[in-house]
Design a protein around this motif. Structure first.
Motif, PDB file in Angstrom:
ATOM      1  N   GLY A 289     104.178  22.572  22.005  1.00 43.46           N
ATOM      2  CA  GLY A 289     103.517  23.457  22.954  1.00 43.46           C
ATOM      3  C   GLY A 289     103.798  24.933  22.768  1.00 43.46           C
ATOM      4  N   ARG A 290     104.725  25.274  21.910  1.00 43.53           N
ATOM      5  CA  ARG A 290     105.086  26.682  21.742  1.00 43.53           C
ATOM      6  C   ARG A 290     104.225  27.330  20.669  1.00 43.53           C
ATOM      7  NH1 ARG A 290     111.159  28.523  22.432  1.00 43.53           N
ATOM      8  NH2 ARG A 290     109.898  30.415  22.529  1.00 43.53           N
ATOM      9  N   THR A 291     103.751  28.521  20.966  1.00 44.34           N
ATOM     10  CA  THR A 291     102.965  29.285  20.001  1.00 44.34           C
ATOM     11  C   THR A 291     103.526  30.683  19.792  1.00 44.34           C
ATOM     12  OG1 THR A 291     101.459  30.020  21.755  1.00 44.34           O
ATOM     13  CG2 THR A 291     100.840  28.026  20.552  1.00 44.34           C
ATOM     14  N   ASP A 292     104.662  30.990  20.417  1.00 42.08           N
ATOM     15  CA  ASP A 292     105.269  32.311  20.253  1.00 42.08           C
ATOM     16  C   ASP A 292     106.168  32.314  19.020  1.00 42.08           C
ATOM     17  OD1 ASP A 292     108.382  32.103  21.698  1.00 42.08           O
ATOM     18  OD2 ASP A 292     106.918  30.493  21.982  1.00 42.08           O
ATOM     19  N   LEU A 293     106.669  33.482  18.654  1.00 40.57           N
ATOM     20  CA  LEU A 293     107.492  33.598  17.458  1.00 40.57           C
ATOM     21  C   LEU A 293     108.775  32.795  17.552  1.00 40.57           C
ATOM     22  CD1 LEU A 293     107.102  37.420  16.675  1.00 40.57           C
ATOM     23  CD2 LEU A 293     105.854  35.497  15.676  1.00 40.57           C
ATOM     24  N   GLY A 294     109.263  32.562  18.780  1.00 40.08           N
ATOM     25  CA  GLY A 294     110.481  31.786  18.945  1.00 40.08           C
ATOM     26  C   GLY A 294     110.375  30.374  18.406  1.00 40.08           C
TER      27      GLY A 294
END
Length: 273
Positions: free
Chosen positions: A243-248
């Protein structure tokens, strides 16, 4: 250790901090070399003068020309000299003021010319391209030392400027990690234009401590390309950071992202950023 310095003023805050760092290294008995890009008059412009013309007479294809010249030891003398310094070093320190959310053009040009295809990237083995943790510079570490005019709060998790590790992501991940350099948490001095004498003392002490801690500082935990987290299209598998799409998402754990050190601000000190 190779210290790459990119600031045009020798009376600047950056130059003072550079000298603090070099003195700390000397006191600890570490051999150092310095590339002071402005003092050297380093040419940041990559062009056809970096390598002989293609014997086929074809148009300039920069990557192929770099790799051919590197393989034949035909790169220009200034580039070859910088590459020799990089080979010599186990740790590279890149120091610069943050201008428009990145390094000055002279340092960007240093990367363009020195981190040539066939030397820093574009290297291959039996499994294909080596990159993102396994490039041509693997086995070395890189520390960023930068000064920022803004307050530290503006670079916090909800700050208007964005987190500093994300602002520097193209450098830390796209340049260092891509070529195999282990990116160490950056060291930043905030409010640089308003730094007091006390603030400078704090910043210098913090940098000296970071230098002393280099041997056991953990690098930023970026995921490796070949570590099993990315598919054939270099996209994270659905089960990785779901679910993550950020740089993290490209860290093994977003919680491991380390905020850089910050110096205190205050009334203006008699140095420039």
């Amino acid at each position: 250790m190779l210290w790459i310095f990119a600031h045009p003023e020798q009376r600047s805050l950056n130059a003072s901090l550079r000298d603090e760092g070099l003195r700390e290294l000397a006191a600890a008995g570490h051999p150092t070399r310095v590339s002071d890009l402005y003092t050297m008059g380093f040419d940041p412009v990559l062009d056809a003068g970096d390598f002989p013309a293609d014997p086929s007479g074809d148009r300039l294809r920069v990557g192929a020309a770099q790799e051919r010249a590197h393989r034949r030891a035909e790169l220009s003398a200034d580039v070859s000299a910088e590459q020799e310094k990089v080979r010599w070093a186990s740790v590279l320190v890149f120091q610069f003021p943050l201008w428009w959310f990145g390094p000055p053009a002279i340092l960007k040009g240093w990367f363009d010319r020195v981190f040539a295809q066939g030397f820093a990237f574009g290297v291959r083995d039996e499994r294909g391209h080596r990159r993102y943790g396994d490039g041509g510079l693997a086995g070395r570490r890189a520390l960023t030392v930068t000064s920022v005019g803004a307050r530290a709060s503006g670079f916090g998790p909800r700050g208007v400027h964005g987190r500093l590790d994300e602002v520097l992501f193209p450098l830390l991940h796209g340049t260092f990690w891509y070529t195999g350099l282990e990116a160490l948490p950056p060291y930043a001095v905030y409010g640089a234009d308003r730094l007091t004498d006390a603030g400078y003392a704090e910043a210098a002490a913090g940098l000296r401590e970071r230098i002393r801690a280099l041997p056991h500082t953990e690098p930023l935990p970026f995921r490796t390309e070949r570590g099993g987290d990315y598919d054939a299209d270099l996209v994270l598998y659905p089960h990785v950071a779901p679910g993550r799409t950020d740089l993290g998402a490209h860290y093994t754990s977003a919680d491991d992202r380390t905020a850089p050190c910050a110096a205190s601000g205050g009334a203006a000190r008699n140095v420039r950023r």
